[in-house]
Design a protein around this motif. Structure first.
Motif, PDB file in Angstrom:
ATOM      1  N   TRP A  35       0.864  -1.184   0.000  1.00 45.63           N
ATOM      2  CA  TRP A  35       0.000   0.000   0.000  1.00 45.63           C
ATOM      3  C   TRP A  35       0.893   1.224   0.000  1.00 45.63           C
ATOM      4  O   TRP A  35       1.791   1.354   0.828  1.00 45.63           O
ATOM      5  CB  TRP A  35      -0.900   0.004   1.238  1.00 45.63           C
ATOM      6  CG  TRP A  35      -1.931  -1.071   1.196  1.00 45.63           C
ATOM      7  CD1 TRP A  35      -1.918  -2.246   1.880  1.00 45.63           C
ATOM      8  CD2 TRP A  35      -3.131  -1.079   0.419  1.00 45.63           C
ATOM      9  NE1 TRP A  35      -3.026  -2.986   1.575  1.00 45.63           N
ATOM     10  CE2 TRP A  35      -3.800  -2.280   0.684  1.00 45.63           C
ATOM     11  CE3 TRP A  35      -3.707  -0.173  -0.475  1.00 45.63           C
ATOM     12  CZ2 TRP A  35      -5.013  -2.623   0.089  1.00 45.63           C
ATOM     13  CZ3 TRP A  35      -4.919  -0.497  -1.069  1.00 45.63           C
ATOM     14  CH2 TRP A  35      -5.556  -1.716  -0.784  1.00 45.63           C
ATOM     15  N   ILE A 116      -6.064   4.377   3.162  1.00 50.38           N
ATOM     16  CA  ILE A 116      -6.577   3.304   2.307  1.00 50.38           C
ATOM     17  C   ILE A 116      -8.100   3.292   2.464  1.00 50.38           C
ATOM     18  O   ILE A 116      -8.610   3.441   3.564  1.00 50.38           O
ATOM     19  CB  ILE A 116      -6.004   1.937   2.744  1.00 50.38           C
ATOM     20  CG1 ILE A 116      -4.473   1.939   2.696  1.00 50.38           C
ATOM     21  CG2 ILE A 116      -6.582   0.819   1.870  1.00 50.38           C
ATOM     22  CD1 ILE A 116      -3.845   0.732   3.372  1.00 50.38           C
ATOM     23  N   ILE A 121     -10.226  -2.229  -0.479  1.00 50.49           N
ATOM     24  CA  ILE A 121      -9.800  -3.520   0.067  1.00 50.49           C
ATOM     25  C   ILE A 121     -10.875  -4.569  -0.189  1.00 50.49           C
ATOM     26  O   ILE A 121     -10.567  -5.694  -0.608  1.00 50.49           O
ATOM     27  CB  ILE A 121      -9.497  -3.411   1.573  1.00 50.49           C
ATOM     28  CG1 ILE A 121      -8.323  -2.468   1.822  1.00 50.49           C
ATOM     29  CG2 ILE A 121      -9.215  -4.792   2.172  1.00 50.49           C
ATOM     30  CD1 ILE A 121      -8.097  -2.121   3.284  1.00 50.49           C
ATOM     31  N   THR A 144       1.316  -8.805   0.950  1.00 47.05           N
ATOM     32  CA  THR A 144       1.032  -7.379   0.799  1.00 47.05           C
ATOM     33  C   THR A 144       1.557  -6.650   2.018  1.00 47.05           C
ATOM     34  O   THR A 144       1.278  -7.039   3.149  1.00 47.05           O
ATOM     35  CB  THR A 144      -0.487  -7.132   0.650  1.00 47.05           C
ATOM     36  OG1 THR A 144      -0.962  -7.859  -0.486  1.00 47.05           O
ATOM     37  CG2 THR A 144      -0.793  -5.658   0.460  1.00 47.05           C
ATOM     38  N   TRP A 147       0.129  -2.689   5.857  1.00 42.69           N
ATOM     39  CA  TRP A 147      -1.126  -2.804   6.610  1.00 42.69           C
ATOM     40  C   TRP A 147      -1.158  -1.900   7.837  1.00 42.69           C
ATOM     41  O   TRP A 147      -2.214  -1.733   8.452  1.00 42.69           O
ATOM     42  CB  TRP A 147      -1.385  -4.260   7.001  1.00 42.69           C
ATOM     43  CG  TRP A 147      -1.684  -5.121   5.819  1.00 42.69           C
ATOM     44  CD1 TRP A 147      -0.910  -6.128   5.320  1.00 42.69           C
ATOM     45  CD2 TRP A 147      -2.835  -5.044   4.968  1.00 42.69           C
ATOM     46  NE1 TRP A 147      -1.504  -6.679   4.210  1.00 42.69           N
ATOM     47  CE2 TRP A 147      -2.697  -6.029   3.972  1.00 42.69           C
ATOM     48  CE3 TRP A 147      -3.964  -4.233   4.939  1.00 42.69           C
ATOM     49  CZ2 TRP A 147      -3.628  -6.232   2.972  1.00 42.69           C
ATOM     50  CZ3 TRP A 147      -4.916  -4.425   3.944  1.00 42.69           C
ATOM     51  CH2 TRP A 147      -4.736  -5.418   2.973  1.00 42.69           C
ATOM     52  N   ILE A 151      -6.851   3.018   7.623  1.00 45.14           N
ATOM     53  CA  ILE A 151      -7.902   2.572   6.700  1.00 45.14           C
ATOM     54  C   ILE A 151      -9.186   3.298   7.080  1.00 45.14           C
ATOM     55  O   ILE A 151      -9.577   3.300   8.240  1.00 45.14           O
ATOM     56  CB  ILE A 151      -8.102   1.048   6.787  1.00 45.14           C
ATOM     57  CG1 ILE A 151      -6.807   0.319   6.387  1.00 45.14           C
ATOM     58  CG2 ILE A 151      -9.277   0.604   5.900  1.00 45.14           C
ATOM     59  CD1 ILE A 151      -6.827  -1.169   6.681  1.00 45.14           C
ATOM     60  N   VAL A 174     -13.058 -10.287   5.094  1.00 50.61           N
ATOM     61  CA  VAL A 174     -12.177  -9.112   5.031  1.00 50.61           C
ATOM     62  C   VAL A 174     -11.846  -8.655   6.440  1.00 50.61           C
ATOM     63  O   VAL A 174     -10.677  -8.436   6.793  1.00 50.61           O
ATOM     64  CB  VAL A 174     -12.830  -7.961   4.230  1.00 50.61           C
ATOM     65  CG1 VAL A 174     -11.993  -6.683   4.342  1.00 50.61           C
ATOM     66  CG2 VAL A 174     -13.032  -8.342   2.774  1.00 50.61           C
ATOM     67  N   LEU A 178      -8.201  -8.350   8.269  1.00 49.72           N
ATOM     68  CA  LEU A 178      -7.698  -7.039   8.699  1.00 49.72           C
ATOM     69  C   LEU A 178      -7.357  -7.063  10.187  1.00 49.72           C
ATOM     70  O   LEU A 178      -6.345  -6.486  10.601  1.00 49.72           O
ATOM     71  CB  LEU A 178      -8.712  -5.946   8.382  1.00 49.72           C
ATOM     72  CG  LEU A 178      -8.843  -5.590   6.906  1.00 49.72           C
ATOM     73  CD1 LEU A 178      -9.978  -4.600   6.685  1.00 49.72           C
ATOM     74  CD2 LEU A 178      -7.526  -5.038   6.357  1.00 49.72           C
TER      75      LEU A 178
END
Length: 189
Positions: A35, A116, A121, A144, A147, A151, A174, A178
């Motif tokens: 990201w 983000i 996402i 990835t 994080w 967000i 999701v 997360l």
């Protein structure tokens, strides 16, 4: 002459976000996702970055009408990087494959000013779930970086232009991932 294909590793994995021809699963060796923010966008987004010890799942698709210029316009904040020899796929014919990545000198970490979007996402994870199943979602999170970025929960009013409706089980998936990466999610303000 090889056919032109591109390797998608984010929202392009979600086939509901586009109608590019001949999409098929593929793997890109020597890259990972992260990201990032760039001065070219208002929010953080995914980019691919070289990483010798990593491989990422994604989708390849034929460049519409063999027209890189049109695809470059869609992916205007990225540079097109040739990766033909780093992509494993099941195409029965030769292909010239590129990945879109933000130039390193244009990248910066996401911040509270450039967060983000959770709707982004959601789209990416839904794509990985539909194409690669739950193991693919796990690999997406594992390969990835970034994080720790803030967000913004924009699910009620999605700001991501290609947002998709998720089923409750997809939203829960999701959220579980997360939480596992200790993501910080804040309400849209």
């Amino acid at each position: 002459m090889p056919d032109p294909y591109f390797f998608g590793y984010g929202s392009l994995v979600n086939l509901s976000t586009h109608d590019f021809p001949d999409p098929r699963p593929a793997r890109l060796k020597g890259w990972r996702r992260v990201w990032r923010h760039t001065d070219l966008r208002q929010v953080a987004f995914l980019t691919a970055t070289p990483a010798t010890d990593c491989e990422i799942d994604g989708m390849i698709a034929h460049v519409p009408n063999d027209d890189w210029a049109a695809l470059d316009a869609r992916e205007w904040a990225y540079d097109r990087v040739p990766v033909t020899d780093a992509v494993s796929h099941d195409l029965p014919h030769p292909a010239e494959i590129a990945v879109y990545a933000v130039a390193a000198e244009r990248q910066s970490p996401p911040s509270t000013r450039y967060p983000i979007l959770l709707s982004y996402i959601d789209v990416v994870v839904q794509g990985y779930l539909h194409r690669f199943g739950e193991p693919g979602v796990e690999r997406f999170f594992a390969t990835t970086g970034g994080w720790e970025a803030p967000i913004i929960d924009d699910r009620a009013e999605p700001r991501y232009p290609r947002h998709q409706a998720l089923k409750p089980a997809e939203t829960a998936l999701v959220d579980v991932h997360l939480a596992a990466v200790s993501a910080t999610i804040t309400p849209m303000g």
